[in-house]
Design a protein around this motif. Structure first.
Motif, PDB file in Angstrom:
ATOM      1  N   PHE A  86       0.851  -1.183   0.000  1.00  0.00           N
ATOM      2  CA  PHE A  86       0.000   0.000   0.000  1.00  0.00           C
ATOM      3  C   PHE A  86       0.892   1.240   0.000  1.00  0.00           C
ATOM      4  O   PHE A  86       1.938   1.266   0.645  1.00  0.00           O
ATOM      5  CB  PHE A  86      -0.908   0.012   1.226  1.00  0.00           C
ATOM      6  CG  PHE A  86      -2.066  -0.951   1.145  1.00  0.00           C
ATOM      7  CD1 PHE A  86      -3.308  -0.529   0.731  1.00  0.00           C
ATOM      8  CD2 PHE A  86      -1.891  -2.290   1.473  1.00  0.00           C
ATOM      9  CE1 PHE A  86      -4.365  -1.417   0.661  1.00  0.00           C
ATOM     10  CE2 PHE A  86      -2.939  -3.183   1.408  1.00  0.00           C
ATOM     11  CZ  PHE A  86      -4.186  -2.748   0.991  1.00  0.00           C
ATOM     12  N   SER A  87       0.470   2.278  -0.690  1.00  0.00           N
ATOM     13  CA  SER A  87       1.273   3.489  -0.797  1.00  0.00           C
ATOM     14  C   SER A  87       1.245   4.272   0.514  1.00  0.00           C
ATOM     15  O   SER A  87       0.375   4.074   1.368  1.00  0.00           O
ATOM     16  CB  SER A  87       0.753   4.368  -1.932  1.00  0.00           C
ATOM     17  OG  SER A  87      -0.545   4.844  -1.636  1.00  0.00           O
ATOM     18  N   SER A  88       2.198   5.177   0.657  1.00  0.00           N
ATOM     19  CA  SER A  88       2.265   6.014   1.851  1.00  0.00           C
ATOM     20  C   SER A  88       1.047   6.929   1.955  1.00  0.00           C
ATOM     21  O   SER A  88       0.604   7.271   3.059  1.00  0.00           O
ATOM     22  CB  SER A  88       3.544   6.847   1.833  1.00  0.00           C
ATOM     23  OG  SER A  88       3.616   7.634   0.650  1.00  0.00           O
ATOM     24  N   LYS A  89       0.487   7.324   0.808  1.00  0.00           N
ATOM     25  CA  LYS A  89      -0.704   8.173   0.811  1.00  0.00           C
ATOM     26  C   LYS A  89      -1.893   7.423   1.402  1.00  0.00           C
ATOM     27  O   LYS A  89      -2.648   7.972   2.212  1.00  0.00           O
ATOM     28  CB  LYS A  89      -1.023   8.639  -0.614  1.00  0.00           C
ATOM     29  CG  LYS A  89      -2.202   9.590  -0.692  1.00  0.00           C
ATOM     30  CD  LYS A  89      -2.435  10.057  -2.128  1.00  0.00           C
ATOM     31  CE  LYS A  89      -3.617  11.011  -2.186  1.00  0.00           C
ATOM     32  NZ  LYS A  89      -3.868  11.468  -3.594  1.00  0.00           N
ATOM     33  N   VAL A  90      -2.059   6.153   1.015  1.00  0.00           N
ATOM     34  CA  VAL A  90      -3.138   5.333   1.566  1.00  0.00           C
ATOM     35  C   VAL A  90      -2.920   5.122   3.062  1.00  0.00           C
ATOM     36  O   VAL A  90      -3.867   5.175   3.866  1.00  0.00           O
ATOM     37  CB  VAL A  90      -3.217   3.982   0.830  1.00  0.00           C
ATOM     38  CG1 VAL A  90      -4.216   3.054   1.510  1.00  0.00           C
ATOM     39  CG2 VAL A  90      -3.597   4.191  -0.623  1.00  0.00           C
ATOM     40  N   ASN A  91      -1.683   4.885   3.447  1.00  0.00           N
ATOM     41  CA  ASN A  91      -1.355   4.722   4.864  1.00  0.00           C
ATOM     42  C   ASN A  91      -1.772   5.945   5.666  1.00  0.00           C
ATOM     43  O   ASN A  91      -2.343   5.830   6.757  1.00  0.00           O
ATOM     44  CB  ASN A  91       0.146   4.483   5.030  1.00  0.00           C
ATOM     45  CG  ASN A  91       0.467   3.040   5.362  1.00  0.00           C
ATOM     46  OD1 ASN A  91      -0.387   2.314   5.826  1.00  0.00           O
ATOM     47  ND2 ASN A  91       1.688   2.622   5.124  1.00  0.00           N
ATOM     48  N   ALA A  92      -1.462   7.126   5.139  1.00  0.00           N
ATOM     49  CA  ALA A  92      -1.785   8.367   5.848  1.00  0.00           C
ATOM     50  C   ALA A  92      -3.295   8.564   5.958  1.00  0.00           C
ATOM     51  O   ALA A  92      -3.802   9.000   7.001  1.00  0.00           O
ATOM     52  CB  ALA A  92      -1.147   9.551   5.115  1.00  0.00           C
ATOM     53  N   LEU A  93      -4.037   8.216   4.899  1.00  0.00           N
ATOM     54  CA  LEU A  93      -5.494   8.351   4.924  1.00  0.00           C
ATOM     55  C   LEU A  93      -6.113   7.400   5.953  1.00  0.00           C
ATOM     56  O   LEU A  93      -7.022   7.776   6.697  1.00  0.00           O
ATOM     57  CB  LEU A  93      -6.077   8.064   3.541  1.00  0.00           C
ATOM     58  CG  LEU A  93      -5.819   9.122   2.458  1.00  0.00           C
ATOM     59  CD1 LEU A  93      -6.297   8.622   1.101  1.00  0.00           C
ATOM     60  CD2 LEU A  93      -6.519  10.434   2.818  1.00  0.00           C
ATOM     61  N   ILE A  94      -5.590   6.162   6.008  1.00  0.00           N
ATOM     62  CA  ILE A  94      -6.097   5.192   6.984  1.00  0.00           C
ATOM     63  C   ILE A  94      -5.822   5.667   8.405  1.00  0.00           C
ATOM     64  O   ILE A  94      -6.676   5.574   9.287  1.00  0.00           O
ATOM     65  CB  ILE A  94      -5.475   3.805   6.739  1.00  0.00           C
ATOM     66  CG1 ILE A  94      -6.002   3.210   5.427  1.00  0.00           C
ATOM     67  CG2 ILE A  94      -5.758   2.865   7.899  1.00  0.00           C
ATOM     68  CD1 ILE A  94      -5.350   1.908   5.040  1.00  0.00           C
ATOM     69  N   LEU A  95      -4.634   6.191   8.626  1.00  0.00           N
ATOM     70  CA  LEU A  95      -4.268   6.661   9.959  1.00  0.00           C
ATOM     71  C   LEU A  95      -5.146   7.834  10.386  1.00  0.00           C
ATOM     72  O   LEU A  95      -5.514   7.946  11.561  1.00  0.00           O
ATOM     73  CB  LEU A  95      -2.790   7.064   9.979  1.00  0.00           C
ATOM     74  CG  LEU A  95      -2.108   7.159  11.349  1.00  0.00           C
ATOM     75  CD1 LEU A  95      -2.205   5.831  12.073  1.00  0.00           C
ATOM     76  CD2 LEU A  95      -0.659   7.595  11.210  1.00  0.00           C
ATOM     77  N   CYS A  96      -5.509   8.692   9.440  1.00  0.00           N
ATOM     78  CA  CYS A  96      -6.404   9.808   9.761  1.00  0.00           C
ATOM     79  C   CYS A  96      -7.796   9.315  10.147  1.00  0.00           C
ATOM     80  O   CYS A  96      -8.468   9.916  10.983  1.00  0.00           O
ATOM     81  CB  CYS A  96      -6.511  10.757   8.557  1.00  0.00           C
ATOM     82  SG  CYS A  96      -5.034  11.742   8.257  1.00  0.00           S
ATOM     83  N   CYS A  97      -8.216   8.221   9.553  1.00  0.00           N
ATOM     84  CA  CYS A  97      -9.556   7.687   9.827  1.00  0.00           C
ATOM     85  C   CYS A  97      -9.647   7.026  11.196  1.00  0.00           C
ATOM     86  O   CYS A  97     -10.705   7.076  11.848  1.00  0.00           O
ATOM     87  CB  CYS A  97      -9.947   6.667   8.749  1.00  0.00           C
ATOM     88  SG  CYS A  97     -10.232   7.378   7.117  1.00  0.00           S
ATOM     89  N   ILE A  98      -8.572   6.405  11.651  1.00  0.00           N
ATOM     90  CA  ILE A  98      -8.657   5.589  12.874  1.00  0.00           C
ATOM     91  C   ILE A  98      -8.059   6.275  14.095  1.00  0.00           C
ATOM     92  O   ILE A  98      -8.324   5.843  15.228  1.00  0.00           O
ATOM     93  CB  ILE A  98      -7.952   4.230  12.681  1.00  0.00           C
ATOM     94  CG1 ILE A  98      -6.445   4.421  12.430  1.00  0.00           C
ATOM     95  CG2 ILE A  98      -8.594   3.451  11.552  1.00  0.00           C
ATOM     96  CD1 ILE A  98      -5.687   3.117  12.345  1.00  0.00           C
ATOM     97  N   SER A  99      -7.278   7.324  13.916  1.00  0.00           N
ATOM     98  CA  SER A  99      -6.563   7.892  15.067  1.00  0.00           C
ATOM     99  C   SER A  99      -6.988   9.337  15.329  1.00  0.00           C
ATOM    100  O   SER A  99      -6.752  10.219  14.507  1.00  0.00           O
ATOM    101  CB  SER A  99      -5.046   7.854  14.817  1.00  0.00           C
ATOM    102  OG  SER A  99      -4.723   8.580  13.653  1.00  0.00           O
ATOM    103  N   PRO A 100      -7.607   9.611  16.478  1.00  0.00           N
ATOM    104  CA  PRO A 100      -7.870  10.999  16.878  1.00  0.00           C
ATOM    105  C   PRO A 100      -6.564  11.660  17.302  1.00  0.00           C
ATOM    106  O   PRO A 100      -5.584  10.991  17.645  1.00  0.00           O
ATOM    107  CB  PRO A 100      -8.833  10.853  18.062  1.00  0.00           C
ATOM    108  CG  PRO A 100      -8.516   9.508  18.626  1.00  0.00           C
ATOM    109  CD  PRO A 100      -8.094   8.648  17.455  1.00  0.00           C
ATOM    110  N   ASP A 101      -6.545  12.988  17.283  1.00  0.00           N
ATOM    111  CA  ASP A 101      -5.317  13.695  17.665  1.00  0.00           C
ATOM    112  C   ASP A 101      -4.952  13.412  19.123  1.00  0.00           C
ATOM    113  O   ASP A 101      -3.809  13.114  19.446  1.00  0.00           O
ATOM    114  CB  ASP A 101      -5.489  15.201  17.454  1.00  0.00           C
ATOM    115  CG  ASP A 101      -5.613  15.547  15.974  1.00  0.00           C
ATOM    116  OD1 ASP A 101      -5.085  14.760  15.160  1.00  0.00           O
ATOM    117  OD2 ASP A 101      -6.252  16.555  15.650  1.00  0.00           O
TER     118      ASP A 101
END
Length: 269
Positions: free
Chosen positions: A38-53
């Motif tokens: 998976f690309s780094s862009k997909v990784n970043a999008l997934i992390l934004c979906c599952i992790s609150p600040d």
């Protein structure tokens, strides 16, 4: 699952993980996803979906401090199931590697079928191997390594093992001691379906028939019109066996009994 007698015994495990979704480490998850191309862009999008600040801690009605979160998936989130499947892919690859190297051997559902060394569904794991101490130790070490690396933990209360009839008594005791698990009874269910199926298929799924009978008895006592009861049957009765029918073919006698009980004469009398 049927328990068959064969020349060499088979041992299977039903492993339940303690709060499996809550223990998912986001850093390890993104590393596993990147290893799966998976690309780094997909990784970043997934992390934004599952992790609150961050999460604010309240003490006596006021904000005490903020804590940065590092673990956990929301179990009600549809995305979480797919992410946990990717997370569990590490264990699947580990078991497949042991199978390729001939260190464990799975079960076969037919003479020409490929062996099955494990099944995974959400937080439940079903590994299989031959009933000898060498293969048992390989599976134990694999599970311990997986749990230590990913921060998971086995729920020994809800877990258990099952062995084929050809497994000797002393060997059975040694295997159960190695895993630290109890032997599952023949009445054990896995996601509502019986794990061990006997030749009497009608008896295996008798519980579904009982559920339908209890529903009908309750409806007879209620003041519902004939049209209302007919609609109730169509919407509720048809849904009761659907989950089981997706995994097994129900006996024709059982289906005929359900049809008779759900008929207009049976409900409206």
């Amino acid at each position: 699952m049927k328990r068959r007698s064969s020349g060499s015994g088979i041992v299977g495990l039903k492993i339940d993980l303690v709060k499996a979704y809550d223990r998912v480490d986001w850093g390890l998850l993104t590393r596993i996803i990147s290893k799966l191309a998976f690309s780094s862009k997909v990784n970043a999008l997934i992390l934004c979906c599952i992790s609150p600040d961050s999460v604010e801690l309240l003490l006596n009605g006021s904000v005490f401090s903020k804590t940065d979160m590092q673990r956990g998936l929301k179990q009600e989130d549809p995305l979480s199931l797919f992410l946990f499947t990717l997370y569990s892919e590490l264990l699947s690859r580990m078991l497949l590697k042991l199978e390729r190297e001939g260190r464990i051997h799975g079960i076969k559902i037919g003479r020409s079928s490929p062996p099955i060394s494990h099944l995974l569904f959400a937080g439940d794991i079903l590994p299989f191997c031959k009933a000898n101490m060498e293969e048992v130790h390989e599976v134990v070490d694999c599970l311990n390594l997986f749990c230590s690396c990913l921060g998971q933990k086995i729920n020994y209360v809800k877990s258990g093992c099952f062995l084929s009839k050809s497994t000797k008594g002393k060997l059975k005791a040694d295997i159960k001691k190695s895993f630290g698990l109890k032997e599952l009874t023949r009445e054990t269910k896995y996601f509502g379906n019986p794990m061990f199926v006997s030749r009497n298929r009608t008896k295996n799924y008798e519980v579904l028939k009982v559920k339908v009978e209890l529903k009908l008895q309750g409806w007879k006592a209620k003041l519902i019109s004939q049209a209302g009861k007919h609609t109730l049957i169509k919407s509720v009765m048809s849904a009761i066996p659907l989950y089981t029918m997706a995994a097994a073919k129900l006996p024709s006698k059982w289906c005929n009994d359900i049809e008779r009980m759900s008929s207009k004469e049976g409900v409206f009398d």
